[in-house]
Design a protein around this motif. Sequence first.
Motif, PDB file in Angstrom:
ATOM      1  N   LYS A  79       0.832  -1.209   0.000  1.00  0.00           N
ATOM      2  CA  LYS A  79       0.000   0.000   0.000  1.00  0.00           C
ATOM      3  C   LYS A  79       0.865   1.258   0.000  1.00  0.00           C
ATOM      4  CE  LYS A  79      -3.763   2.262   2.521  1.00  0.00           C
ATOM      5  NZ  LYS A  79      -4.646   2.208   3.721  1.00  0.00           N
ATOM      6  N   GLY A  80       1.902   1.271   0.869  1.00  0.00           N
ATOM      7  CA  GLY A  80       2.804   2.418   0.920  1.00  0.00           C
ATOM      8  C   GLY A  80       3.562   2.599  -0.382  1.00  0.00           C
ATOM      9  N   LEU A  81       4.005   1.493  -0.965  1.00  0.00           N
ATOM     10  CA  LEU A  81       4.724   1.534  -2.236  1.00  0.00           C
ATOM     11  C   LEU A  81       3.855   2.140  -3.331  1.00  0.00           C
ATOM     12  CD1 LEU A  81       7.166   0.553  -4.079  1.00  0.00           C
ATOM     13  CD2 LEU A  81       5.764  -1.468  -4.489  1.00  0.00           C
ATOM     14  N   ILE A  82       2.616   1.672  -3.433  1.00  0.00           N
ATOM     15  CA  ILE A  82       1.716   2.159  -4.482  1.00  0.00           C
ATOM     16  C   ILE A  82       1.472   3.659  -4.323  1.00  0.00           C
ATOM     17  CG2 ILE A  82      -0.664   2.057  -5.343  1.00  0.00           C
ATOM     18  CD1 ILE A  82      -0.513  -1.021  -4.697  1.00  0.00           C
ATOM     19  N   SER A  83       1.223   4.110  -3.089  1.00  0.00           N
ATOM     20  CA  SER A  83       0.985   5.536  -2.853  1.00  0.00           C
ATOM     21  C   SER A  83       2.204   6.369  -3.258  1.00  0.00           C
ATOM     22  CB  SER A  83       0.652   5.783  -1.380  1.00  0.00           C
ATOM     23  OG  SER A  83      -0.546   5.145  -1.019  1.00  0.00           O
ATOM     24  N   LEU A  84       3.387   5.904  -2.861  1.00  0.00           N
ATOM     25  CA  LEU A  84       4.621   6.627  -3.165  1.00  0.00           C
ATOM     26  C   LEU A  84       4.890   6.654  -4.667  1.00  0.00           C
ATOM     27  CD1 LEU A  84       7.285   7.966  -2.182  1.00  0.00           C
ATOM     28  CD2 LEU A  84       8.255   5.664  -2.006  1.00  0.00           C
ATOM     29  N   TYR A  85       4.729   5.513  -5.324  1.00  0.00           N
ATOM     30  CA  TYR A  85       5.069   5.442  -6.745  1.00  0.00           C
ATOM     31  C   TYR A  85       4.004   6.075  -7.634  1.00  0.00           C
ATOM     32  CZ  TYR A  85       9.549   3.137  -6.477  1.00  0.00           C
ATOM     33  OH  TYR A  85      10.883   2.887  -6.273  1.00  0.00           O
ATOM     34  N   GLN A  86       2.756   6.145  -7.176  1.00  0.00           N
ATOM     35  CA  GLN A  86       1.754   6.921  -7.920  1.00  0.00           C
ATOM     36  C   GLN A  86       2.180   8.387  -7.990  1.00  0.00           C
ATOM     37  OE1 GLN A  86      -1.782   6.026  -5.649  1.00  0.00           O
ATOM     38  NE2 GLN A  86      -2.530   4.540  -7.157  1.00  0.00           N
ATOM     39  N   LEU A  87       2.668   8.894  -6.860  1.00  0.00           N
ATOM     40  CA  LEU A  87       3.126  10.282  -6.801  1.00  0.00           C
ATOM     41  C   LEU A  87       4.379  10.465  -7.665  1.00  0.00           C
ATOM     42  CD1 LEU A  87       2.504  13.007  -5.499  1.00  0.00           C
ATOM     43  CD2 LEU A  87       3.980  12.362  -3.594  1.00  0.00           C
ATOM     44  N   ARG A  88       5.343   9.526  -7.527  1.00  0.00           N
ATOM     45  CA  ARG A  88       6.562   9.588  -8.348  1.00  0.00           C
ATOM     46  C   ARG A  88       6.222   9.581  -9.833  1.00  0.00           C
ATOM     47  NH1 ARG A  88      11.211   5.479  -8.163  1.00  0.00           N
ATOM     48  NH2 ARG A  88      12.205   7.062  -9.457  1.00  0.00           N
ATOM     49  N   GLU A  89       5.314   8.696 -10.212  1.00  0.00           N
ATOM     50  CA  GLU A  89       4.975   8.547 -11.627  1.00  0.00           C
ATOM     51  C   GLU A  89       4.469   9.870 -12.209  1.00  0.00           C
ATOM     52  OE1 GLU A  89       1.886   5.820 -14.191  1.00  0.00           O
ATOM     53  OE2 GLU A  89       2.699   4.956 -12.351  1.00  0.00           O
ATOM     54  N   THR A  90       3.575  10.511 -11.471  1.00  0.00           N
ATOM     55  CA  THR A  90       3.003  11.779 -11.942  1.00  0.00           C
ATOM     56  C   THR A  90       4.036  12.900 -11.940  1.00  0.00           C
ATOM     57  OG1 THR A  90       0.812  11.160 -11.150  1.00  0.00           O
ATOM     58  CG2 THR A  90       1.211  13.497 -11.510  1.00  0.00           C
ATOM     59  N   LEU A  91       4.744  13.048 -10.810  1.00  0.00           N
ATOM     60  CA  LEU A  91       5.657  14.183 -10.669  1.00  0.00           C
ATOM     61  C   LEU A  91       6.922  14.021 -11.514  1.00  0.00           C
ATOM     62  CD1 LEU A  91       5.390  15.074  -6.872  1.00  0.00           C
ATOM     63  CD2 LEU A  91       4.129  16.024  -8.814  1.00  0.00           C
ATOM     64  N   GLU A  92       7.462  12.798 -11.598  1.00  0.00           N
ATOM     65  CA  GLU A  92       8.659  12.615 -12.417  1.00  0.00           C
ATOM     66  C   GLU A  92       8.320  12.657 -13.906  1.00  0.00           C
ATOM     67  OE1 GLU A  92      11.962  10.161 -11.524  1.00  0.00           O
ATOM     68  OE2 GLU A  92      11.360   9.894  -9.435  1.00  0.00           O
TER      69      GLU A  92
END
Length: 226
Positions: A79-92
Amino acid sequence: MHNSTVLPITAADRVLVEIRQAIVEGTIAAGSKISEPELAKRFTLSRAPLREALARLERCHLIERIPNAGARVVKLSPKGLISLYQLRETLEGMACRLAAENMSEAEIAQVRQLLDQHLSTQRVREGESYYQEAGDLDFHYKVIIGSKNPYLINILCDELYHLVRMYRVQLGMNGPRVSRAFDEHKAILNAIENRDAELADLLMRRHIAASRQNIEQRLNLNEEFS
């Protein structure tokens, strides 16, 4: 990430770097309870600078406070990974789009030289290492800096950097994903060099999504056997 390249000055700076490295590398286990007396003894530090260091670790999401249970190291969870990488995906993706518009030819040449260095000094083709020497994030860092957007740089290179690194160090790439990730980096850089902002954005999003899936598989395997 800026903090990781600055030499520690105060006692709190010194212990921040040491504790942060221990958390990222798993020497202080994910999910473990934080004991201020134990840490003060282990790092030979008085309570005031220790508390300052812990507050800074909380701000970069390596430590969390649980109501009525004190502080603990963040858990590595799907769950933590998905939340973090959703943000990374959009911002990066956004950072990559901006990098295609704003990076100088000299900066692009520096990143290409970095990738050539990774191929020659890390065992990328054998599928043995890429992330372990932080080369993967060096690439991302340079692209984010190339966006020239100070808010994106602050979020991705300071606030979230060490949490991303924690997932990658403890559950990082191996096998076929290593050479695929390297090839994806080359394709992203080609899009930036061609000033194709839309393609650069798309390729970075796909790259981070593939990375998330790789780590998620390893997390799920760990949970099965734990």
